[in-house]
Design a protein around this motif. Sequence first.
Motif: not given
Length: 127
Positions: A10-15, A121-127
């Motif tokens: 899990l990573v934030q947007a622009e990460g 592998t799951q990649v989740t990008v939060s706004s």
Amino acid sequence: VQLQASGGGLVQAEGSLRLSCAASGRTGGSYHMGWFRQAPGQERDFVAAISRTGDTVYYADSVSGRFTISRDNAKNAVYLQMTSLKPADTAVYYCAAAVYNACTGYGCYRPSVYDYWGQGTQVTVSS
């Protein structure tokens, strides 16, 4: 050939995130490798591919300039460095190997070219 993808999260947007794909089994002689992704309810889409020697790479328009594919044949590994991530990049990412097929250009974009697939592998990008 067995492929093991890792590095999602899990990573934030622009990460940024770096995915790795380790190959084992029949690894004598390198082969084209690719990364694909699949969001819920969507088809599996091409992300990037790299030639046997690593001197040729291909990217989907949606990730060009933000993602970088690379490989280390001595380690039987392929990597996907992802930067400036967007919520639209959220998906399960799969690595794949074209062991019996060769490809060039847009031919490397087709999932049917690849003979072996990792588990994702799951990649989740939060706004």
